[in-house]
Enzyme design. Structure first.
Site, PDB file in Angstrom:
ATOM      1  CG  HIS A 168      -2.063   0.815   1.286  1.00 19.56           C
ATOM      2  ND1 HIS A 168      -2.462   1.593   0.237  1.00 19.56           N
ATOM      3  CD2 HIS A 168      -2.928   1.106   2.304  1.00 19.56           C
ATOM      4  CE1 HIS A 168      -3.515   2.318   0.595  1.00 19.56           C
ATOM      5  NE2 HIS A 168      -3.818   2.038   1.842  1.00 19.56           N
TER       6      HIS A 168
ATOM      7  CG  HIS B  38      -4.182   0.853  -8.160  1.00 18.15           C
ATOM      8  ND1 HIS B  38      -5.507   0.824  -7.845  1.00 18.15           N
ATOM      9  CD2 HIS B  38      -3.590   1.697  -7.283  1.00 18.15           C
ATOM     10  CE1 HIS B  38      -5.710   1.627  -6.820  1.00 18.15           C
ATOM     11  NE2 HIS B  38      -4.560   2.169  -6.454  1.00 18.15           N
TER      12      HIS B  38
ATOM     13  CG  ASP C 240       3.101   4.469  -3.785  1.00 13.19           C
ATOM     14  OD1 ASP C 240       3.207   5.624  -3.348  1.00 13.19           O
ATOM     15  OD2 ASP C 240       2.358   3.609  -3.299  1.00 13.19           O
TER      16      ASP C 240
HETATM   17  N1  ACO Z   1       4.639  -6.921 -10.554  1.00 14.56           N
HETATM   18  C1  ACO Z   1       4.496  -8.093 -11.194  1.00 14.56           C
HETATM   19  N2  ACO Z   1       3.340  -8.722 -11.358  1.00 14.56           N
HETATM   20  C2  ACO Z   1       2.271  -8.145 -10.825  1.00 14.56           C
HETATM   21  C3  ACO Z   1       2.325  -6.918 -10.123  1.00 14.56           C
HETATM   22  C4  ACO Z   1       3.573  -6.307 -10.019  1.00 14.56           C
HETATM   23  N3  ACO Z   1       3.721  -5.147  -9.391  1.00 14.56           N
HETATM   24  N4  ACO Z   1       1.088  -6.574  -9.702  1.00 14.56           N
HETATM   25  C5  ACO Z   1       0.274  -7.558 -10.105  1.00 14.56           C
HETATM   26  N5  ACO Z   1       0.977  -8.509 -10.793  1.00 14.56           N
HETATM   27  C6  ACO Z   1       0.438  -9.690 -11.465  1.00 14.56           C
HETATM   28  C7  ACO Z   1       0.031 -10.753 -10.455  1.00 14.56           C
HETATM   29  O1  ACO Z   1       1.070 -11.662 -10.166  1.00 14.56           O
HETATM   30  C8  ACO Z   1      -1.104 -11.416 -11.205  1.00 14.56           C
HETATM   31  O2  ACO Z   1      -0.556 -12.232 -12.199  1.00 14.56           O
HETATM   32  P1  ACO Z   1      -1.254 -13.642 -12.633  1.00 14.56           P
HETATM   33  O3  ACO Z   1      -2.567 -13.251 -13.231  1.00 14.56           O
HETATM   34  O4  ACO Z   1      -0.301 -14.287 -13.546  1.00 14.56           O
HETATM   35  O5  ACO Z   1      -1.429 -14.403 -11.319  1.00 14.56           O
HETATM   36  C9  ACO Z   1      -1.795 -10.270 -11.912  1.00 14.56           C
HETATM   37  O6  ACO Z   1      -0.763  -9.296 -12.122  1.00 14.56           O
HETATM   38  C10 ACO Z   1      -2.952  -9.648 -11.120  1.00 14.56           C
HETATM   39  O7  ACO Z   1      -2.440  -9.152  -9.909  1.00 14.56           O
HETATM   40  P2  ACO Z   1      -3.131  -9.253  -8.481  1.00 14.56           P
HETATM   41  O8  ACO Z   1      -2.061  -9.472  -7.459  1.00 14.56           O
HETATM   42  O9  ACO Z   1      -4.264 -10.231  -8.529  1.00 14.56           O
HETATM   43  O10 ACO Z   1      -3.742  -7.815  -8.323  1.00 14.56           O
HETATM   44  P3  ACO Z   1      -4.220  -7.155  -6.982  1.00 14.56           P
HETATM   45  O11 ACO Z   1      -5.312  -6.256  -7.342  1.00 14.56           O
HETATM   46  O12 ACO Z   1      -4.481  -8.155  -5.914  1.00 14.56           O
HETATM   47  O13 ACO Z   1      -2.907  -6.368  -6.508  1.00 14.56           O
HETATM   48  C11 ACO Z   1      -1.409  -4.647  -6.018  1.00 14.56           C
HETATM   49  C12 ACO Z   1      -2.768  -5.009  -6.603  1.00 14.56           C
HETATM   50  C13 ACO Z   1      -1.284  -5.188  -4.582  1.00 14.56           C
HETATM   51  C14 ACO Z   1      -1.259  -3.124  -5.979  1.00 14.56           C
HETATM   52  C15 ACO Z   1      -0.309  -5.271  -6.900  1.00 14.56           C
HETATM   53  O14 ACO Z   1      -0.420  -4.786  -8.231  1.00 14.56           O
HETATM   54  C16 ACO Z   1       1.104  -5.039  -6.380  1.00 14.56           C
HETATM   55  O15 ACO Z   1       1.564  -5.777  -5.498  1.00 14.56           O
HETATM   56  N6  ACO Z   1       1.815  -3.976  -6.889  1.00 14.56           N
HETATM   57  C17 ACO Z   1       3.116  -3.631  -6.400  1.00 14.56           C
HETATM   58  C18 ACO Z   1       3.001  -2.879  -5.103  1.00 14.56           C
HETATM   59  C19 ACO Z   1       2.515  -1.464  -5.319  1.00 14.56           C
HETATM   60  O16 ACO Z   1       3.020  -0.749  -6.177  1.00 14.56           O
HETATM   61  N7  ACO Z   1       1.559  -1.044  -4.486  1.00 14.56           N
HETATM   62  C20 ACO Z   1       1.054   0.313  -4.503  1.00 14.56           C
HETATM   63  C21 ACO Z   1      -0.364   0.328  -4.926  1.00 14.56           C
HETATM   64  S1  ACO Z   1      -0.913   1.987  -5.041  1.00 14.56           S
HETATM   65  C22 ACO Z   1      -1.214   2.431  -3.435  1.00 14.56           C
HETATM   66  O17 ACO Z   1      -1.460   1.653  -2.580  1.00 14.56           O
HETATM   67  C23 ACO Z   1      -1.165   3.805  -3.158  1.00 14.56           C
END
Ligand code: ACO
Length: 445
Positions: A285, A324, A380
């Site tokens: 987050h 996201h 971010d």
């Molecule tokens: N890098 C690589 N792969 C990713 C990333 C990433 N940053 N984010 C998602 N994916 C992939 C997942 O592995 C998944 O792949 P799959 O379909 O092969 O299993 C697919 O994309 C869908 O991702 P989910 O994890 O299901 O998406 P979710 O909505 O649960 O997660 C989150 C969202 C937590 C923000 C995620 O994208 C992440 O961890 N990002 C990196 C951390 C980040 O930047 N957080 C800041 C968010 S903005 C904020 O809070 C202000």
């Protein structure tokens, strides 16, 4: 999913006649049909409860770990269309607010629904300015932290401690009292944040000044020392104000959900903000900007990007600052920050990490792995570079986020307190453990 305006639905009727704006459901277990009203693209989870196999059946529930498809409230504050990359506060596009407003104007808008008139704004700025000092005992409490305490841990603990300094805050139904707590929270967060920073640097605290505005005051409390004069650079002041605007609210994210969840028990807003800030602390987050900088540091040079991205695709790494839950398009806030970075770097000097970040973004957006999963830069990805340009340590990044987000947390809390439909938040579970077991004495186990 965007926020929608909802009115209360009438109780659903078991019926076989088809109506518009209803979902017809057939329970194959019993052969019975039901019509569930649809309002604003939503069915009410409680309408499922009538679907039972018999009088002893509890009724159907919906299962939604991590709230992927569940609206927990109605809200008039922030609208997001994640597919199109749209973010609006109270109907105003985020880019317009970022260009034309101050953070305090936006905070007022979030809290009270309208941009302030000149007179309202003057009063509001006065009220915030005259609440920036913190109790000396609160300062002593901050002193007690270890020299290397994470400033976010200090912020969370100090905000929680504020509830003991203002015990009247526990009366959350007192509108005048709420207003007072709102002033205090928005005013004191930068002071606490700056004190946490100074503590981590082993430097004396710099008290707030009523002569300068919100963001200039914060920069001064961060960077002034008793030994030297300090004049905050107007470009950095404006960029910081914009950063606070961009972070001010984001509808029902993890931290805001914590704020509403804790607040739903009628807990005082200081304790609830401390809880919301704790959620924000997590690396998935608000902690992601810290993780982005660490990731860019680790990549070290542009030549290492292909290997890094391969690691991400293999699942060994996560591309921090990408992806996201709601945005399946470029996060509009990332676009605005990127634009301001040029101005900031003209003042501070360019960071070598910017080049790595830009190249990383370019390559990821050229790669089917990321585009097919709709992974784009989020807020971010670039905010950390701005904070780094200010010379802040990464541990301060989530603290910066928390300052801006405080107005959103309290606006959401205020909306919840005034929402007669809200009750204490209490999800259901699906119990998958053992049924009743006979106790076994320790010698027989
Ligand atoms: N890098 C690589 N792969 C990713 C990333 C990433 N940053 N984010 C998602 N994916 C992939 C997942 O592995 C998944 O792949 P799959 O379909 O092969 O299993 C697919 O994309 C869908 O991702 P989910 O994890 O299901 O998406 P979710 O909505 O649960 O997660 C989150 C969202 C937590 C923000 C995620 O994208 C992440 O961890 N990002 C990196 C951390 C980040 O930047 N957080 C800041 C968010 S903005 C904020 O809070 C202000």
């Amino acid at each position: 999913m965007g926020t929608v305006e909802m009115t209360k639905t009438a109780a659903p009727v078991e019926s076989s006649t088809e109506t518009r704006d209803a979902l017809s459901v057939v329970d194959r277990r019993t052969g019975k049909s039901y019509e569930l009203p649809i309002q604003n693209g939503t069915v009410r989870a409680m309408d499922l409860r009538q679907i039972k196999t018999g009088p002893d059946d509890f009724g159907l529930m919906s299962y939604d770990p991590a709230f992927l498809n569940t609206a927990s409230c109605t809200s008039r504050i922030t609208f997001i269309d994640g597919e199109k990359g749209i973010l609006r506060y109270r109907g105003y596009p985020i880019d317009v607010l970022a260009e034309k407003c101050t953070y305090l104007e936006v905070a007022y808008l979030l809290l009270y629904g309208e941009l302030p008139t000149e007179q309202q704004y003057g009063q509001w700025v006065h009220d915030i300015t005259y609440h920036t000092m913190i109790h000396e005992s609160l300062k002593k409490l901050m002193d007690a932290f270890n020299y290397d305490a994470h400033p976010m841990g200090m912020l969370i603990s100090t905000v929680a401690a504020m509830s003991t300094f203002y015990p009247e805050a526990r009366d959350v139904h007192n509108a005048d009292g709420r207003t007072k707590q709102i002033h205090r929270l928005i005013a004191k967060m930068p002071t606490i944040a700056a004190f946490a920073y100074k503590h981590s640097m082993g430097m004396p605290y710099v008290y707030p000044s009523n002569a300068i505005d919100y963001s200039a005051n914060f920069l001064t409390m961060l960077f002034k020392t008793p030994a030297e004069d300090y004049e905050p650079n107007p470009t950095l002041v404006r960029a910081l104000d914009v950063l606070f605007i961009l972070h001010a609210d984001h509808e029902q994210n993890c931290g805001t959900n914590a704020m509403r969840g804790i607040g739903s028990a009628h807990t005082d807003p200081y304790s609830a903000v401390a809880g919301a800030a704790s959620a924000l602390y997590g690396p998935l987050h608000g902690g992601a900007n810290e993780a982005v900088l660490k990731m860019l540091d680790r990549i070290e040079k542009k030549e290492n990007i292909p290997d890094f991205l391969e690691g991400v695709k293999k699942g060994d790494e996560r591309l921090m600052g990408f992806g996201h839950r709601v945005y399946k398009n470029y996060d509009p806030r990332a676009r605005i920050i990127k634009k301001y970075l040029d101005d900031v770097f003209a003042v501070t000097g360019k960071s070598p990490l910017l080049e790595i970040a830009s190249e990383l973004e370019k390559r990821a957006l050229d790669d089917d792995y990321f585009t097919s999963r709709k992974l784009y830069p989020n807020v971010d990805f670039y905010s950390g570079l701005f904070y780094e340009a200010l010379n802040l340590p990464v541990s301060m990044f989530p603290v910066m986020f928390a300052i801006g987000r405080t107005s959103g947390w309290i606006a959401q809390w205020l909306e919840m307190v005034n929402d007669s439909e809200q009750k204490i938040a209490r999800p259901r579970q699906i119990y998958t453990g053992e049924r009743e077991r006979a106790y076994v004495p320790i010698d027989d186990r």
